[in-house]
Design an enzyme around this catalytic site. Sequence first.
Site, short mmCIF file in Angstrom:
data_model
loop_
_atom_site.label_atom_id
_atom_site.label_comp_id
_atom_site.label_asym_id
_atom_site.label_seq_id
_atom_site.Cartn_x
_atom_site.Cartn_y
_atom_site.Cartn_z
N ILE A 21 0.84 -1.21 0.00
CA ILE A 21 0.00 0.00 0.00
C ILE A 21 0.87 1.26 0.00
CG2 ILE A 21 -1.67 1.31 1.37
CD1 ILE A 21 -2.66 -1.51 2.43
N SER B 124 -6.81 -1.12 10.40
CA SER B 124 -7.23 -2.43 9.87
C SER B 124 -8.60 -2.79 10.42
CB SER B 124 -6.24 -3.52 10.28
OG SER B 124 -6.74 -4.80 9.93
N TYR C 175 -1.97 -8.34 16.80
CA TYR C 175 -2.18 -7.46 15.63
C TYR C 175 -3.47 -6.64 15.81
CZ TYR C 175 -2.71 -6.02 10.71
OH TYR C 175 -2.87 -5.30 9.56
P1 NAI Z 1 3.67 -4.83 2.99
O1 NAI Z 1 4.35 -5.90 3.77
O2 NAI Z 1 3.56 -4.97 1.52
O3 NAI Z 1 4.35 -3.40 3.31
C1 NAI Z 1 4.67 -3.02 4.62
C2 NAI Z 1 5.94 -2.19 4.58
O4 NAI Z 1 6.25 -1.78 5.91
C3 NAI Z 1 7.15 -2.96 4.03
O5 NAI Z 1 7.82 -2.23 3.02
C4 NAI Z 1 8.01 -3.15 5.26
O6 NAI Z 1 9.41 -3.20 4.99
C5 NAI Z 1 7.64 -1.91 6.08
N1 NAI Z 1 8.01 -2.14 7.47
C6 NAI Z 1 7.73 -3.23 8.22
N2 NAI Z 1 8.33 -3.15 9.40
C7 NAI Z 1 9.01 -1.98 9.41
C8 NAI Z 1 9.87 -1.36 10.35
N3 NAI Z 1 10.16 -1.94 11.54
N4 NAI Z 1 10.39 -0.16 10.03
C9 NAI Z 1 10.14 0.42 8.85
N5 NAI Z 1 9.35 -0.14 7.90
C10 NAI Z 1 8.82 -1.33 8.18
O7 NAI Z 1 2.25 -4.70 3.66
P2 NAI Z 1 0.94 -3.84 3.26
O8 NAI Z 1 -0.15 -4.82 3.07
O9 NAI Z 1 1.23 -2.85 2.23
O10 NAI Z 1 0.67 -3.12 4.66
C11 NAI Z 1 0.63 -1.71 4.81
C12 NAI Z 1 -0.25 -1.39 6.00
O11 NAI Z 1 -1.57 -1.86 5.72
C13 NAI Z 1 0.17 -2.07 7.30
O12 NAI Z 1 0.06 -1.14 8.37
C14 NAI Z 1 -0.83 -3.19 7.45
O13 NAI Z 1 -1.01 -3.55 8.80
C15 NAI Z 1 -2.06 -2.58 6.85
N6 NAI Z 1 -3.08 -3.53 6.42
C16 NAI Z 1 -2.80 -4.46 5.44
C17 NAI Z 1 -3.77 -5.36 5.07
C18 NAI Z 1 -3.54 -6.41 4.02
O14 NAI Z 1 -4.42 -7.30 3.86
N7 NAI Z 1 -2.45 -6.38 3.28
C19 NAI Z 1 -5.10 -5.35 5.71
C20 NAI Z 1 -5.27 -4.33 6.70
C21 NAI Z 1 -4.29 -3.45 7.04
#
Ligand code: NAI
Length: 258
Positions: A14, A112, A152
Amino acid sequence: MARTVAVSGSASGIGASLAGLLRDQGDRVVGVDLKDAEVCADLGTPPGRAQAVTEVLALSGGTLDAVVACAGVSDFTDLTVKVNFFGATALLDGLRPALSRAGRPRAAAVGSISGTHPVDGAVVRACLDGDEPAALEAAARAVAAGAGHTLYPSSKSALAQWLRRSCVTPGWAGAGIPLNAIAPGVVRTPMSAPLFEDERMLKAMNDAVPMPLNGHAGALVIAEALRWLISPANSHMTGQIIYMDGGAEPTLRGPETF
Ligand code: NAI
């Protein structure tokens, strides 16, 4: 006019989708992520968070038009509490002074639908008290009791409550900064990819997050909504957790909750 926007989690999913949309419209994005970003920092640790704030301020010249706290992790450990709550709130709080120097500042987080699921009350309370050691102790107790799956949801519930509490304070509303969140259902990103590879997990996820409207979303759907939240057009919406979840929230909570 081109704006300068800090986006955490900009290297994937995202956050990457949002960074792309913003760059395409001519904005300057200061991405924050573990790697492949303008600022490489670990939002899971206090020193990493401080480094992220310092480096974003240096790269932006001390003024930011918007901040989006998108970085997150989803597993059954205390890392969810460290990154999803303390990482997100430290970034938003740390960059708030830079926002207050902009003409039409905006801020957003990514919550979320899981924030509406059952939580560990001790973890949520400690998060809202800003007490990370106590939150991590409570998280360790939850893991030991076999309830790591509540961490979570706890991190996202605490984030939503922090946001609703903060948004109307002098530092946010008083400084003219709307603060909102998009709360997705299931989004197809690297984070959710493992769930799609396991039929049993997929069924459990679909039961927990029913999405009668158009099913699982793509990252761009969430990014478009975030783009609007941080646009100058959003002058009066604040404190809202917007469920962009294919109808999961009304399905789960019913018509009386809104
Ligand atoms: P993703 O895994 O594709 O991207 C998450 C990003 O956050 C990655 O680039 C990762 O390196 C970065 N990240 C993780 N830990 C970190 C840290 N300690 N320091 C700096 N950066 C860090 O995941 P996505 O799906 O794009 O998730 C984005 C947001 O959306 C998150 O907050 C997630 O909880 C939320 N979300 C995602 C859902 C899904 O189904 N994919 C559903 C609901 C919420």
